[in-house]
Scaffold this motif. Structure first.
Motif: not given
Length: 239
Positions: A70-81
């Motif tokens: 959720r936190r990474v998605a909220a950043s708009a510029n980062c992706t989580l792997e």
């Protein structure tokens, strides 16, 4: 796309590491890689191997991963792997860092405190790589990383001006003061002088250089002062 690697044992300070990685990305596209490690199990058959590698997450760990997402998605510029690795060698880690295009590694207090062999081995191996390593502080607050204090060892091969030029390539903070210490000194021995410099200059980050041969006890500096510590490999300044 550059990546920021966060090894994790899925404790709550993983969220602090995620937030720090997002902040470091500074609005640029970045891939945050959450890495978990497990020793390769001994098995006589493929079925036994698969059975031993099935380790379901606890409810708390699942919730933690969801919050990371959720936190990474909220950043708009980062992706989580999210990657899980069974077993570890120096060659495997070297290839993984290269494959991921790793820009920085973030180590949380819970990860450094983990006693299982594969995690202590990871910390030993990664200390020898040329990537910047950010050791998070003991607090959960988000420091601004504006003013740094340089912990300068007596045998350092890079001066403060070279170091500032190097960090300017990836970071925005300024090195505003330094504390020169002998290599053999215990961190507690010069703690009063460093604490005074921290308070006087509004320091929110410590920075040090490390040599090709890792000195794992330097991690104690973070524990002594509670501030994040950015460790720069000296050979990175010569690239």
């Amino acid at each position: 796309m550059k990546s920021i690697l966060i090894p994790s044992v899925l404790e709550n300070d993983t969220l602090h590491a995620i937030d720090t990685a997002i902040k470091h990305a500074k609005g640029k596209s970045s891939n945050i890689v959450l890495l978990t490690l497990t020793d390769t199990p001994d098995a006589c058959s493929a079925a036994e191997y698969l059975r031993k590698t099935r380790r379901p997450l606890t409810a708390a760990q699942s919730e933690l991963l969801e919050e990371c997402g959720r936190r990474v998605a909220a950043s708009a510029n980062c992706t989580l792997e999210i990657r899980h690795q069974y077993g570890l060698t120096s060659a495997l880690l070297r290839n993984l860092l290269e494959y991921l295009g790793t820009e920085m590694i973030i180590l949380s207090p819970s990860y450094k405190a983990e006693k299982r062999k594969i995690h202590t081995y990871f910390c030993k191996l990664v200390a020898g790589c040329k990537k910047p390593i950010l050791h998070l502080g003991n607090g959960s607050e988000q420091p601004e990383f504006n003013k740094a204090l340089y912990i300068e060892r007596n045998n350092a091969q890079i001066d403060i001006r070279e170091l500032q030029q190097l960090v300017n390539k990836q970071f925005d903070f300024r090195i505003v003061t330094r504390a020169s210490v002998a290599e053999e000194h215990n961190p507690g021995g010069f703690a009063p002088f460093v604490n005074e410099a921290i308070e006087k200059n509004g320091i929110d980050l410590l920075i040090e250089t490390r040599k090709p041969k890792a000195v794992t006890r330097r991690i104690e500096v973070t524990d002594t002062y509670g501030l994040p510590l950015l460790s720069i490999h000296e050979e990175a300044a010569r690239v």
